[in-house]
Design an enzyme around this catalytic site. Sequence first.
Site, short mmCIF file in Angstrom:
data_model
loop_
_atom_site.label_atom_id
_atom_site.label_comp_id
_atom_site.label_asym_id
_atom_site.label_seq_id
_atom_site.Cartn_x
_atom_site.Cartn_y
_atom_site.Cartn_z
N ASN A 1 0.81 -1.23 0.00
CA ASN A 1 0.00 0.00 0.00
C ASN A 1 0.85 1.28 0.00
O ASN A 1 0.51 2.24 -0.67
CB ASN A 1 -1.01 -0.01 1.15
N GLU B 1 3.50 -4.71 12.25
CA GLU B 1 2.55 -3.62 12.03
C GLU B 1 1.48 -4.18 11.10
O GLU B 1 1.72 -4.41 9.91
CB GLU B 1 3.26 -2.41 11.43
N CYS C 1 -3.14 1.66 6.30
CA CYS C 1 -3.54 0.89 7.48
C CYS C 1 -4.26 1.78 8.49
O CYS C 1 -5.04 1.30 9.31
CB CYS C 1 -2.33 0.24 8.11
N GLU D 1 7.51 0.82 16.54
CA GLU D 1 8.72 1.35 15.93
C GLU D 1 8.60 2.86 15.87
O GLU D 1 7.54 3.42 16.16
CB GLU D 1 8.95 0.72 14.55
P1 NAD Z 1 0.08 -9.20 3.09
O1 NAD Z 1 0.11 -9.71 4.48
O2 NAD Z 1 -0.74 -9.93 2.09
O3 NAD Z 1 1.55 -9.17 2.47
C1 NAD Z 1 2.58 -8.44 3.08
C2 NAD Z 1 3.91 -9.07 2.76
O4 NAD Z 1 4.00 -10.36 3.36
C3 NAD Z 1 4.16 -9.29 1.27
O5 NAD Z 1 5.50 -8.98 0.99
C4 NAD Z 1 3.89 -10.77 1.11
O6 NAD Z 1 4.56 -11.37 0.01
C5 NAD Z 1 4.41 -11.32 2.42
N1 NAD Z 1 3.86 -12.62 2.82
C6 NAD Z 1 2.61 -13.11 2.61
N2 NAD Z 1 2.48 -14.32 3.18
C7 NAD Z 1 3.67 -14.60 3.78
C8 NAD Z 1 4.16 -15.71 4.52
N3 NAD Z 1 3.39 -16.79 4.79
N4 NAD Z 1 5.44 -15.67 4.97
C9 NAD Z 1 6.22 -14.60 4.72
N5 NAD Z 1 5.81 -13.53 4.01
C10 NAD Z 1 4.55 -13.52 3.55
O7 NAD Z 1 -0.34 -7.68 3.20
P2 NAD Z 1 -0.69 -6.70 2.00
O8 NAD Z 1 -1.99 -7.15 1.42
O9 NAD Z 1 0.50 -6.53 1.15
O10 NAD Z 1 -0.90 -5.31 2.78
C11 NAD Z 1 -2.11 -4.86 3.26
C12 NAD Z 1 -2.23 -5.13 4.74
O11 NAD Z 1 -1.16 -4.50 5.43
C13 NAD Z 1 -3.49 -4.54 5.37
O12 NAD Z 1 -4.02 -5.46 6.28
C14 NAD Z 1 -2.99 -3.31 6.12
O13 NAD Z 1 -3.79 -2.89 7.18
C15 NAD Z 1 -1.66 -3.78 6.57
N6 NAD Z 1 -0.79 -2.63 6.85
C16 NAD Z 1 -0.46 -2.34 8.14
C17 NAD Z 1 0.34 -1.24 8.43
C18 NAD Z 1 0.71 -0.87 9.83
O14 NAD Z 1 1.63 -0.08 9.99
N7 NAD Z 1 0.06 -1.38 10.85
C19 NAD Z 1 0.81 -0.45 7.39
C20 NAD Z 1 0.45 -0.78 6.09
C21 NAD Z 1 -0.34 -1.88 5.83
#
Ligand code: NAD
Length: 485
Positions: A154, A253, A287, A466
Site C-alpha cells: 500500500n 505492524e 492501514c 517502531e
Molecule cells: P500481506 O500480508 O498480504 O503481504 C505483506 C507481505 O507479506 C508481502 O510482501 C507478502 O509477500 C508477504 N507474505 C505473505 N504471506 C507470507 C508468509 N506466509 N510468509 C512470509 N511472508 C509472507 O499484506 P498486504 O496485502 O500486502 O498489505 C495490506 C495489509 O497490510 C493490510 O491489512 C494493512 O492494514 C496492513 N498494513 C499495516 C500497516 C501498519 O503499519 N500497521 C501499514 C500498512 C499496511
Amino acid sequence: MTIRQLRNYIDGRFEDGASTFDKHSPVDGALIAQAHEASREQVDRAVAAAHRALPAWAALPVGQRTDQLLALADGISRRFDDFLQAEIGDTGKPVSWASQIDIPRGAANFRTFAELARTLDMESYMTDTPDGRQALNYAYRKPLGVVGVISPWNLPLLLLTWKVAPALAFGNTVIMKPSEVTPSTATLLAEVAHDTGLPPGVLNLTHGFGPGSAGEFITTHPDIDGITFTGESATGAAIMRAVAPGVKPVSFELGGKNAALVFADADFEAAVDGTARSVFANCGQVCLCTERVYVQRPIYERFVAALAERARALRIGWPDDADTGMGPLVSREHREKVLSYFALAREEGATVVTGGGVPVFGDARDAGAYVQPTIWTGLPESARCIKEEVFGPVCHVAPFDTEEEAIRLANDTRYGLAAAVWTRDLTRGHRVAQAMKVGLAWVNCWFLRDLRTPFGGSGLSGIGREGGRHSLHFYTEPTNVCIKL
Ligand code: NAD
C-alpha cells in the site's frame, strides 16, 4: 512500452531469479514489469552475504555509517522522478499523493534514523551497593544481526524504508522482500544502494511471494536474527508460527478497523474534510484509514450528507493527472475482495449512501481496478462489514449519544491501530483519545506524523512499536554492563 526487469540484489550484484512473475498496471491492466523470483538458494546466499557483511558494518563509527544512510536519502531525492513513476506505476496512486507522501518519506526515513543514531544517549544507573559503595550500570546496545524486512503493497517505499533505515542505522544488515504486487521501488532502492557504494551484503533484495517463496524462505531461515513485518494480521500470525521454533524477535505492524469519533461541538468543516481524507486517501489503502465513523446525533444527518458530498466530488482518474483525487485499488485481485464487501454490506442490510460499485470510464481504465468511494449507514454493530478490515475507500457511519457510548463503540474491535477524535473541547479530546485501545490516537487531525513517536498497534493490529527510540529497542540487543566502583 519496454517491460522493466526487476532483479534481485544479493551480495552487491544484481541477479536474475529462477523464474519471473508479471506486474500489471492497476490503471489499465497493462503488463509493466517482470520481477525475478528468488529461489531458496538465492535467499540462502543473501543471508550468508548479510552475515559476512555484518561485523564490519556494525563496527563502523556511527558517523561513517550514518553518512551512508544520508547518501541513500540523497540518492532517492536525486532519482525522485524515477521513484515517483515506479510508485505510481505499481500502485496507480495519484501523483499528488505519491510526490508529497511516499517518495519524500522514503528519503526522510533515512535522514531521521541517521540523525537519531548520531545523537543517541545511553541508559545508565548509579546503584548503591550493600558495602556503602556504588556500581555503574549501563546498557550497551549491539545490532540484532541480520534482519528480514517483509513489506506490503500500500505504501511500498515508505513502509520498506521505515524498517530498512533504522535497521541499517543501528548496525544491522538486511534482507528485504517487498510485496510481489509492488516490486519496483525496492529495486530502485537497491540500485541507489549500489550506486552510493553501500558495502556488498549490507542491503540485499529478494523478490517473491509469501508461502513457498522468498517470504517463507526468509522467515524460516535459521540464520535470520529477527523479522520486521508490515501486512495483514493473518500473515503476521503465519510468520509468527514460522519464526516460533527459532524464538526470533518480531515486530509486527498489521491491519486495522479504525474509528473516527465526531462530537457535535467539532469544527464541522474540519471534521468532514479530515474524515473524508482519512476514509478515501490512497483509495482507502492506508492501514490508518478510517472505516468506522461515529457521529454525535445532533449533527449526524448533516455530517453523513456532507461526507457523501465530499465522496461524490472526488475526482477518480489517471494517476499522473495533478487533479486526480483518487486512483484505482492496487490490483484486480484486491478489487474482488473490496467488491465482495460491497455485496456483503447489502446482504447485511446497509443503506448505500453513495458509491457501492465500479466507475465506468469508456476508456482503457475500464480494464483497471477502480471502485467508487462508498459510504454505508444502517448496519448493526455485529455486521462483518463493521468488524473486518476492507482496505478500500469505504466507511460506515453510525450515530451515538454520549461520550461513554462513543468510546465503547470505538473500542469494540479486535484491532487496535488508530483512532481520530473530532471535538472543540480539548479536555474531552485528551480524555477520549487516552481511552482509545489503539497505538495512535489523533485529535482534530489524522495521519500527522512525527517519526520520533511510537508507531504500531495492539490486538490484531500488531506487536511492538517502531519509530524514534522504539526502533532502537527492536533493532538492537542490550548487554547490561555492571561495574563495581
Ligand atoms: P500481506 O500480508 O498480504 O503481504 C505483506 C507481505 O507479506 C508481502 O510482501 C507478502 O509477500 C508477504 N507474505 C505473505 N504471506 C507470507 C508468509 N506466509 N510468509 C512470509 N511472508 C509472507 O499484506 P498486504 O496485502 O500486502 O498489505 C495490506 C495489509 O497490510 C493490510 O491489512 C494493512 O492494514 C496492513 N498494513 C499495516 C500497516 C501498519 O503499519 N500497521 C501499514 C500498512 C499496511
